[in-house]
Design a protein around this motif. Structure first.
Motif, PDB file in Angstrom:
ATOM      1  N   SER A  11       2.995 -17.544   2.581  1.00 31.85           N
ATOM      2  CA  SER A  11       3.886 -18.088   1.553  1.00 31.85           C
ATOM      3  C   SER A  11       3.117 -18.752   0.419  1.00 31.85           C
ATOM      4  O   SER A  11       3.698 -19.094  -0.604  1.00 31.85           O
ATOM      5  N   GLY A  12       1.818 -18.912   0.571  1.00 34.55           N
ATOM      6  CA  GLY A  12       1.017 -19.553  -0.462  1.00 34.55           C
ATOM      7  C   GLY A  12       0.232 -18.575  -1.302  1.00 34.55           C
ATOM      8  O   GLY A  12      -0.762 -18.923  -1.904  1.00 34.55           O
ATOM      9  N   GLY A  13       0.668 -17.339  -1.349  1.00 34.99           N
ATOM     10  CA  GLY A  13      -0.104 -16.323  -2.054  1.00 34.99           C
ATOM     11  C   GLY A  13       0.552 -15.817  -3.318  1.00 34.99           C
ATOM     12  O   GLY A  13       1.264 -16.530  -4.015  1.00 34.99           O
ATOM     13  N   PHE A  14       0.294 -14.544  -3.588  1.00 30.63           N
ATOM     14  CA  PHE A  14       0.778 -13.885  -4.790  1.00 30.63           C
ATOM     15  C   PHE A  14       1.596 -12.669  -4.411  1.00 30.63           C
ATOM     16  O   PHE A  14       1.411 -12.091  -3.355  1.00 30.63           O
ATOM     17  N   ARG A  15       2.473 -12.272  -5.289  1.00 29.50           N
ATOM     18  CA  ARG A  15       3.206 -11.033  -5.130  1.00 29.50           C
ATOM     19  C   ARG A  15       2.644 -10.060  -6.171  1.00 29.50           C
ATOM     20  O   ARG A  15       2.494 -10.420  -7.332  1.00 29.50           O
ATOM     21  N   VAL A  16       2.320  -8.856  -5.730  1.00 29.48           N
ATOM     22  CA  VAL A  16       1.756  -7.840  -6.608  1.00 29.48           C
ATOM     23  C   VAL A  16       2.722  -6.659  -6.644  1.00 29.48           C
ATOM     24  O   VAL A  16       3.109  -6.146  -5.607  1.00 29.48           O
ATOM     25  N   ILE A  17       3.123  -6.264  -7.833  1.00 30.48           N
ATOM     26  CA  ILE A  17       4.027  -5.132  -8.003  1.00 30.48           C
ATOM     27  C   ILE A  17       3.210  -4.001  -8.634  1.00 30.48           C
ATOM     28  O   ILE A  17       2.682  -4.152  -9.730  1.00 30.48           O
ATOM     29  N   ILE A  18       3.113  -2.871  -7.918  1.00 29.85           N
ATOM     30  CA  ILE A  18       2.394  -1.709  -8.444  1.00 29.85           C
ATOM     31  C   ILE A  18       3.364  -0.540  -8.544  1.00 29.85           C
ATOM     32  O   ILE A  18       4.425  -0.541  -7.928  1.00 29.85           O
ATOM     33  N   TYR A  19       2.998   0.455  -9.304  1.00 32.24           N
ATOM     34  CA  TYR A  19       3.852   1.614  -9.485  1.00 32.24           C
ATOM     35  C   TYR A  19       2.974   2.854  -9.566  1.00 32.24           C
ATOM     36  O   TYR A  19       2.079   2.935 -10.397  1.00 32.24           O
ATOM     37  N   LEU A  20       3.208   3.805  -8.676  1.00 29.81           N
ATOM     38  CA  LEU A  20       2.480   5.062  -8.671  1.00 29.81           C
ATOM     39  C   LEU A  20       3.071   5.968  -9.732  1.00 29.81           C
ATOM     40  O   LEU A  20       4.265   6.256  -9.713  1.00 29.81           O
ATOM     41  N   VAL A  21       2.264   6.375 -10.672  1.00 31.54           N
ATOM     42  CA  VAL A  21       2.761   7.209 -11.754  1.00 31.54           C
ATOM     43  C   VAL A  21       2.551   8.685 -11.443  1.00 31.54           C
ATOM     44  O   VAL A  21       3.474   9.462 -11.502  1.00 31.54           O
ATOM     45  N   LYS A  22       1.337   9.090 -11.081  1.00 27.44           N
ATOM     46  CA  LYS A  22       1.128  10.497 -10.742  1.00 27.44           C
ATOM     47  C   LYS A  22      -0.151  10.700  -9.944  1.00 27.44           C
ATOM     48  O   LYS A  22      -1.101   9.949 -10.061  1.00 27.44           O
ATOM     49  N   GLU A  23      -0.099  11.733  -9.145  1.00 25.62           N
ATOM     50  CA  GLU A  23      -1.286  12.147  -8.403  1.00 25.62           C
ATOM     51  C   GLU A  23      -1.884  13.345  -9.112  1.00 25.62           C
ATOM     52  O   GLU A  23      -1.166  14.205  -9.606  1.00 25.62           O
ATOM     53  N   ARG A  24      -3.230  13.363  -9.175  1.00 25.35           N
ATOM     54  CA  ARG A  24      -3.939  14.463  -9.812  1.00 25.35           C
ATOM     55  C   ARG A  24      -4.978  14.989  -8.841  1.00 25.35           C
ATOM     56  O   ARG A  24      -5.228  14.385  -7.811  1.00 25.35           O
ATOM     57  N   GLU A  25      -5.589  16.105  -9.183  1.00 28.24           N
ATOM     58  CA  GLU A  25      -6.629  16.673  -8.319  1.00 28.24           C
ATOM     59  C   GLU A  25      -7.797  15.711  -8.140  1.00 28.24           C
ATOM     60  O   GLU A  25      -8.360  15.593  -7.064  1.00 28.24           O
ATOM     61  N   ASP A  26      -8.169  15.029  -9.219  1.00 33.13           N
ATOM     62  CA  ASP A  26      -9.342  14.162  -9.180  1.00 33.13           C
ATOM     63  C   ASP A  26      -9.019  12.715  -8.806  1.00 33.13           C
ATOM     64  O   ASP A  26      -9.893  11.864  -8.821  1.00 33.13           O
ATOM     65  N   GLY A  27      -7.771  12.426  -8.455  1.00 37.06           N
ATOM     66  CA  GLY A  27      -7.440  11.055  -8.067  1.00 37.06           C
ATOM     67  C   GLY A  27      -5.972  10.741  -8.289  1.00 37.06           C
ATOM     68  O   GLY A  27      -5.160  11.630  -8.522  1.00 37.06           O
ATOM     69  N   THR A  28      -5.652   9.496  -8.221  1.00 39.26           N
ATOM     70  CA  THR A  28      -4.271   9.038  -8.376  1.00 39.26           C
ATOM     71  C   THR A  28      -4.236   7.918  -9.404  1.00 39.26           C
ATOM     72  O   THR A  28      -5.048   7.005  -9.352  1.00 39.26           O
ATOM     73  N   ASP A  29      -3.300   7.998 -10.335  1.00 41.70           N
ATOM     74  CA  ASP A  29      -3.093   6.927 -11.313  1.00 41.70           C
ATOM     75  C   ASP A  29      -2.102   5.931 -10.727  1.00 41.70           C
ATOM     76  O   ASP A  29      -0.947   6.280 -10.466  1.00 41.70           O
ATOM     77  N   VAL A  30      -2.545   4.701 -10.497  1.00 41.71           N
ATOM     78  CA  VAL A  30      -1.683   3.643  -9.994  1.00 41.71           C
ATOM     79  C   VAL A  30      -1.772   2.495 -10.991  1.00 41.71           C
ATOM     80  O   VAL A  30      -2.852   2.042 -11.331  1.00 41.71           O
ATOM     81  N   TYR A  31      -0.632   2.037 -11.460  1.00 37.26           N
ATOM     82  CA  TYR A  31      -0.605   1.000 -12.473  1.00 37.26           C
ATOM     83  C   TYR A  31      -0.096  -0.314 -11.899  1.00 37.26           C
ATOM     84  O   TYR A  31       0.915  -0.344 -11.200  1.00 37.26           O
ATOM     85  N   LEU A  32      -0.798  -1.390 -12.209  1.00 35.97           N
ATOM     86  CA  LEU A  32      -0.349  -2.729 -11.868  1.00 35.97           C
ATOM     87  C   LEU A  32       0.691  -3.134 -12.898  1.00 35.97           C
ATOM     88  O   LEU A  32       0.423  -3.130 -14.093  1.00 35.97           O
ATOM     89  N   ILE A  33       1.879  -3.468 -12.431  1.00 36.28           N
ATOM     90  CA  ILE A  33       2.943  -3.858 -13.344  1.00 36.28           C
ATOM     91  C   ILE A  33       2.930  -5.357 -13.564  1.00 36.28           C
ATOM     92  O   ILE A  33       2.960  -5.845 -14.675  1.00 36.28           O
TER      93      ILE A  33
END
Length: 59
Positions: A11-33
């Protein structure tokens, strides 16, 4: 995400909201919102989250 510097366990931490936008052959784009201290804000409203995602998709 817990914060050792704050103490207080889960309860003493942080909340992190991320959103997966797209997967590609060379990796995955994940954005921190957003990331916020749970002691300042316990949750985020669905409307706020939808607005943030919409803004990200417009880029």
């Amino acid at each position: 995400m817990a914060s050792k510097s704050k103490g207080g366990g889960k309860s003493g931490g942080f909340r992190v909201i991320i959103y997966l936008v797209k997967e590609r052959e060379d990796g995955t784009d994940v954005y921190l919102i957003t990331m916020f201290d749970k002691s300042e804000e316990s949750t985020i409203k669905k409307e706020q989250l939808v607005k943030l995602i919409s803004q990200l998709l417009e880029l």
